[in-house]
Scaffold this motif. Structure first.
Motif, PDB file in Angstrom:
ATOM      1  N   ASN A 148      20.378  62.867  35.315  1.00 52.76           N
ATOM      2  CA  ASN A 148      20.580  61.756  34.396  1.00 52.76           C
ATOM      3  C   ASN A 148      20.942  62.300  33.008  1.00 52.76           C
ATOM      4  OD1 ASN A 148      20.384  59.413  32.918  1.00 52.76           O
ATOM      5  ND2 ASN A 148      18.385  58.833  33.670  1.00 52.76           N
ATOM      6  N   LEU A 149      22.021  61.806  32.427  1.00 53.17           N
ATOM      7  CA  LEU A 149      22.452  62.279  31.107  1.00 53.17           C
ATOM      8  C   LEU A 149      21.995  61.369  29.980  1.00 53.17           C
ATOM      9  CD1 LEU A 149      26.121  63.384  31.870  1.00 53.17           C
ATOM     10  CD2 LEU A 149      24.026  64.757  31.913  1.00 53.17           C
ATOM     11  N   GLY A 150      21.549  60.173  30.299  1.00 54.56           N
ATOM     12  CA  GLY A 150      21.119  59.235  29.269  1.00 54.56           C
ATOM     13  C   GLY A 150      20.855  57.881  29.891  1.00 54.56           C
ATOM     14  N   VAL A 151      20.223  56.997  29.142  1.00 59.68           N
ATOM     15  CA  VAL A 151      19.914  55.672  29.671  1.00 59.68           C
ATOM     16  C   VAL A 151      20.695  54.610  28.911  1.00 59.68           C
ATOM     17  CG1 VAL A 151      17.656  56.249  30.595  1.00 59.68           C
ATOM     18  CG2 VAL A 151      17.837  55.523  28.224  1.00 59.68           C
ATOM     19  N   ASN A 152      21.067  53.581  29.621  1.00 58.25           N
ATOM     20  CA  ASN A 152      21.861  52.465  29.119  1.00 58.25           C
ATOM     21  C   ASN A 152      21.193  51.154  29.472  1.00 58.25           C
ATOM     22  OD1 ASN A 152      24.013  53.803  27.994  1.00 58.25           O
ATOM     23  ND2 ASN A 152      25.250  53.738  29.846  1.00 58.25           N
ATOM     24  N   ALA A 153      21.672  50.109  28.861  1.00 61.10           N
ATOM     25  CA  ALA A 153      21.299  48.754  29.262  1.00 61.10           C
ATOM     26  C   ALA A 153      22.511  47.861  29.054  1.00 61.10           C
ATOM     27  CB  ALA A 153      20.120  48.254  28.443  1.00 61.10           C
ATOM     28  N   LEU A 154      22.643  46.842  29.885  1.00 64.58           N
ATOM     29  CA  LEU A 154      23.718  45.876  29.696  1.00 64.58           C
ATOM     30  C   LEU A 154      23.544  45.149  28.370  1.00 64.58           C
ATOM     31  CD1 LEU A 154      24.067  44.327  33.261  1.00 64.58           C
ATOM     32  CD2 LEU A 154      25.754  45.741  32.072  1.00 64.58           C
ATOM     33  N   PHE A 159      27.518  40.308  38.640  1.00 66.06           N
ATOM     34  CA  PHE A 159      26.943  39.442  39.665  1.00 66.06           C
ATOM     35  C   PHE A 159      25.547  39.931  40.066  1.00 66.06           C
ATOM     36  CE2 PHE A 159      26.865  38.090  44.304  1.00 66.06           C
ATOM     37  CZ  PHE A 159      26.384  36.818  44.019  1.00 66.06           C
ATOM     38  N   PRO A 160      25.323  41.228  40.290  1.00 62.65           N
ATOM     39  CA  PRO A 160      23.948  41.694  40.535  1.00 62.65           C
ATOM     40  C   PRO A 160      22.996  41.387  39.381  1.00 62.65           C
ATOM     41  CG  PRO A 160      25.497  43.350  41.265  1.00 62.65           C
ATOM     42  CD  PRO A 160      26.301  42.305  40.533  1.00 62.65           C
ATOM     43  N   TYR A 161      23.498  41.475  38.126  1.00 62.31           N
ATOM     44  CA  TYR A 161      22.644  41.092  36.989  1.00 62.31           C
ATOM     45  C   TYR A 161      22.232  39.635  37.122  1.00 62.31           C
ATOM     46  CZ  TYR A 161      21.380  39.223  32.455  1.00 62.31           C
ATOM     47  OH  TYR A 161      20.724  38.542  31.452  1.00 62.31           O
ATOM     48  N   TYR A 162      23.200  38.764  37.411  1.00 67.99           N
ATOM     49  CA  TYR A 162      22.882  37.346  37.561  1.00 67.99           C
ATOM     50  C   TYR A 162      21.861  37.125  38.673  1.00 67.99           C
ATOM     51  CZ  TYR A 162      23.372  32.413  38.723  1.00 67.99           C
ATOM     52  OH  TYR A 162      23.096  31.097  38.999  1.00 67.99           O
ATOM     53  N   LEU A 163      22.046  37.806  39.782  1.00 67.41           N
ATOM     54  CA  LEU A 163      21.096  37.674  40.882  1.00 67.41           C
ATOM     55  C   LEU A 163      19.682  38.059  40.444  1.00 67.41           C
ATOM     56  CD1 LEU A 163      23.210  39.130  43.836  1.00 67.41           C
ATOM     57  CD2 LEU A 163      22.449  36.753  43.590  1.00 67.41           C
ATOM     58  N   ARG A 164      19.573  39.148  39.681  1.00 68.55           N
ATOM     59  CA  ARG A 164      18.251  39.576  39.202  1.00 68.55           C
ATOM     60  C   ARG A 164      17.608  38.503  38.322  1.00 68.55           C
ATOM     61  NH1 ARG A 164      16.740  45.074  38.901  1.00 68.55           N
ATOM     62  NH2 ARG A 164      15.968  44.703  36.770  1.00 68.55           N
ATOM     63  N   THR A 165      18.423  37.791  37.515  1.00 70.31           N
ATOM     64  CA  THR A 165      17.854  36.780  36.624  1.00 70.31           C
ATOM     65  C   THR A 165      17.255  35.610  37.389  1.00 70.31           C
ATOM     66  OG1 THR A 165      19.909  35.483  36.364  1.00 70.31           O
ATOM     67  CG2 THR A 165      19.549  37.334  34.828  1.00 70.31           C
ATOM     68  N   MET A 198      22.216  40.289  27.328  1.00 73.60           N
ATOM     69  CA  MET A 198      22.999  39.390  28.175  1.00 73.60           C
ATOM     70  C   MET A 198      22.327  38.018  28.178  1.00 73.60           C
ATOM     71  SD  MET A 198      25.634  40.927  29.460  1.00 73.60           S
ATOM     72  CE  MET A 198      26.008  39.847  30.844  1.00 73.60           C
ATOM     73  N   PRO A 199      23.093  36.962  28.503  1.00 75.36           N
ATOM     74  CA  PRO A 199      22.486  35.631  28.529  1.00 75.36           C
ATOM     75  C   PRO A 199      21.519  35.447  29.683  1.00 75.36           C
ATOM     76  CG  PRO A 199      24.776  35.530  29.241  1.00 75.36           C
ATOM     77  CD  PRO A 199      24.545  36.922  28.750  1.00 75.36           C
ATOM     78  N   GLY A 200      20.664  34.436  29.543  1.00 77.98           N
ATOM     79  CA  GLY A 200      19.698  34.070  30.558  1.00 77.98           C
ATOM     80  C   GLY A 200      19.865  32.600  30.932  1.00 77.98           C
ATOM     81  N   PRO A 201      18.822  31.941  31.410  1.00 78.44           N
ATOM     82  CA  PRO A 201      17.427  32.405  31.455  1.00 78.44           C
ATOM     83  C   PRO A 201      17.224  33.543  32.462  1.00 78.44           C
ATOM     84  CG  PRO A 201      17.683  30.338  32.641  1.00 78.44           C
ATOM     85  CD  PRO A 201      18.991  30.581  31.965  1.00 78.44           C
ATOM     86  N   LYS A 235      14.942  39.003  30.881  1.00 79.60           N
ATOM     87  CA  LYS A 235      14.020  40.123  31.072  1.00 79.60           C
ATOM     88  C   LYS A 235      14.033  40.604  32.513  1.00 79.60           C
ATOM     89  CE  LYS A 235       9.278  41.675  30.246  1.00 79.60           C
ATOM     90  NZ  LYS A 235       7.955  41.336  29.644  1.00 79.60           N
ATOM     91  N   GLU A 236      14.141  39.678  33.452  1.00 75.66           N
ATOM     92  CA  GLU A 236      14.203  40.059  34.864  1.00 75.66           C
ATOM     93  C   GLU A 236      15.558  40.695  35.210  1.00 75.66           C
ATOM     94  OE1 GLU A 236      11.000  37.486  34.081  1.00 75.66           O
ATOM     95  OE2 GLU A 236      13.132  37.064  33.739  1.00 75.66           O
TER      96      GLU A 236
END
Length: 451
Positions: free
Chosen positions: A165-171, A222-228, A315-318, A321-322
Motif C-alpha cells: 500500500n502506497l497511501g490511503v484515499n477516500a472518495l 455504484f458500489p459506493y451507492y450500494l454500501r450507502t 460524497m452524497p448520502g444518506p 458514513k456507511e
C-alpha cells in the motif's frame, strides 16, 4: 474528474487489452528470483546499495504529468544513493497503462515493479503473477515498522502480501466554491444528499455549467451507492453479486439518466475523448462546478487551478458514513518473474519510508502509510495538500471498513457495467432490462471465474 482518479480507480477486460509497453524493453525470459536477506541482516533501505554488481530494474505506473515528473525525480534520487542500480521507467494514463501491461503479463515480461490497483489485484495475484512480499517485510528489506497492520492487510490476497500500500484515499466531491458563489449555486454541507446533487445540477445548468458525473466509473460509484443502502457489489465468497434484487441498480441509473438527459453532466462522446489527466478536468477548463474522485486526485487539479480555491466534500448520502471507506490509493507490486526481487523491494521501501523522497511525493499517491513520514510532512504541506490530509483524517472517523478485494472476474464485470451504462444513456436498452442483463451476465462471469 472522471478518469483523473487515479485515481481508481478503476477497468477494461483483460482479454481485450492489446498493445505493448513503451520506455524500456521487456525481459521475457523469466528467470530465477533473488532470495531475500536473512532476518538478521540489515536492510539497505535508503542507506545505499551493499552490492556493487550492476542492477537494472523496470518500474511502471499510471498517472498525469505531475506524477510522472516527481516519480522520475524520486527514481533519480534512489539511483544516486545506489550507483549500481539503473531504473527504467514506463508510464501512461490509466486506461493505456493496463492495455500495455496485459500483453507483458501474458508474455512473462512484466516490469519488476508494477503500480497496482485494487480492481486488478485479485486478477494478477490469482494468476501467480505477483510475488509474495512477506519474506522481504520479515527480513526488513521492505521496512514496514511504521506502517499499520490495517494498511498492510489491504495488499493481501489469498494469505500472501502481494502488494505494498502506497497511501490511503477516500472518495470525495470537489467543489469550485468561488464559481458556485458567483453563480448563486448552493454549496452543500457534509451532510448533503442525492436530492441536493439533483438541485446543484439544475442550478449549474441554468448558468451554463456542469456538475461532475461518474462517466465511465460506475464500477466505483455504484458500489459506493450500494454500501450507502447496506448492500455490497459482491457476495462474501465472491461467487455472485452481493445485492439482493435489481432495485438498487434501477434507482441508481434512473437518477443518472436524469442527470444525463437534463444536460447536467458531460456527454459521453466528449468523455471518450479524454485521456484521464488533470489537464483535461472540466473544473480547470471552467465548464463544471464540481467533480468526483479519490482524495489524492484532488491535488493535481487543485494545483492547476491557480485563480480560485477548490474544496473537498464527502460524497452524497444518506448513508455517507456507511458508503465511505479508506482505500489503498494504489500499490507497488513485484512481478513474480522479476530476477531482481530484493532490489525491487529495496526501492519500494525507499519510496514509502524516505523523508526526502516523500517531500517530493507529498501524498499525491494517497496520504502516506508510514506514520513517521506523515508526521514529518505535516509542517511543510501546501494548502491543497493539507486539505487532503484533513479530509482523510475526517473520513477515518466517518466511514466504514473497506470491502474485500474484488473477486477474479471483476474486471470483466466492470467492462460489462460500462458497456451497459453507455447503452442506457443512449437509450439502446431500458434500465430495468439492463439491470436484469447485468445480474445474469455478471453472475455467469463470476461462476466461470471460479473454475
Amino acid at each position: 474528474m472522471r478518469k483523473t482518479f487515479t485515481a481508481v480507480l478503476l477497468f477494461s477486460l483483460m482479454a481485450s487489452l492489446i498493445g505493448c509497453s513503451g520506455g524500456g524493453t521487456a525481459d521475457k525470459s523469466g528467470g530465477t528470483a533473488s532470495t531475500p536477506k536473512p532476518a538478521n541482516q540489515e536492510a539497505s533501505g535508503d542507506k545505499g546499495g551493499d552490492s556493487k554488481e550492476p542492477v537494472k530494474l523496470r518500474i511502471a505506473w499510471w498517472g498525469g504529468q505531475s506524477r510522472h515528473d516527481y516519480t522520475l525525480k524520486v527514481i533519480k534520487m534512489y539511483e544516486e544513493k545506489h550507483p549500481n542500480v539503473t531504473i527504467e521507467p514506463e508510464y501512461a494514463p490509466f486506461d493505456d497503462y493496463w492495455k500495455k501491461l496485459a500483453p507483458q503479463a501474458v508474455a512473462g515480461g512484466l516490469p519488476d515493479i508494477i503500480q497496482m490497483d485494487i480492481s486488478y489485484l485479485s486478477q494478477y495475484a490469482g494468476r501467480n503473477q505477483l510475488a509474495d512480499l512477506k519474506p522481504f517485510t520479515d527480513s526488513g528489506v521492505l521496512d514496514v515498522k511504521d506502517v499499520s497492520e490495517n494498511a498492510l492487510k489491504g495488499g493481501e490476497v489469498g494469505g500472501k502480501l502481494v502488494a505494498m500500500n502506497l497511501g490511503v484515499n477516500a472518495l470525495q466531491t470537489t467543489f469550485d466554491v468561488e464559481t458556485m458563489k458567483k453563480n448563486g449555486i448552493d454549496i452543500p454541507s457534509k451532510e448533503w444528499t442525492w436530492d441536493d446533487m439533483d438541485k446543484m445540477g439544475a442550478q449549474a445548468k441554468a448558468k451554463g455549467l456542469l456538475i461532475g458525473g461518474f462517466a465511465f466509473r460506475h464500477d466505483v460509484f455504484f458500489p459506493y451507492y450500494l454500501r450507502t443502502i447496506g448492500q455490497k457489489m459482491y457476495s462474501e465468497d465472491g461467487k455472485t453479486l452481493g445485492y439482493a434484487d435489481d432495485k438498487p441498480f434501477i434507482d441508481y441509473f434512473t437518477r443518472y439518466q436524469k442527470w444525463y438527459d437534463n444536460g447536467y453532466i458531460l456527454s459521453l462522446d466528449k468523455e471518450a475523448q479524454k485521456k484521464g489527466v488533470a489537464e483535461e478536468d472540466e473544473i480547470l477548463l471552467g465548464h463544471s462546478v464540481s467533480g468526483t474522485g479519490w482524495s489524492n486526485q484532488f491535488l493535481a487539479v487543485a494545483n492547476l487551478v491557480k485563480d480560485r480555491p477548490l474544496e473537498l466534500n464527502p460524497m452524497p448520502g444518506p448513508g455517507t458514513k456507511e458508503g465511505l471507506f479508506l482505500k489503498p490509493s494504489m500499490y507497488f507490486s513485484i512481478a513474480e518473474t522479476s530476477k531482481q526481487k530484493e532490489e525491487a523491494a529495496k526501492f519500494i521501501s525507499f519510496f514509502i519510508n524516505d523523508i526526502e523522497a516523500n517531500q517530493l511525493i507529498k501524498g499525491e499517491r494517497g496520504v502516506p502509510v508510514s506514520s513517521k513520514v506523515k508526521e514529518a510532512l505535516k509542517p511543510n504541506l501546501t494548502e491543497n495538500e493539507a486539505k487532503i490530509f484533513d479530509y482523510v483524517t475526517w473520513v477515518e472517523s466517518n466511514s466504514s471498513p473497506m470491502d474485500p478485494p474484488n473477486p477474479i472476474g471483476a474486471v470483466e464485470i466492470e467492462k460489462l457495467l460500462r458497456d451497459l451504462s453507455e447503452k442506457m444513456l443512449f437509450k439502446k436498452i431500458a434500465i430495468d432490462e439492463a439491470a436484469a442483463e447485468f445480474r445474469k451476465e455478471a453472475n455467469a462471469i463470476l461462476a466461470r471465474s471460479q473454475k
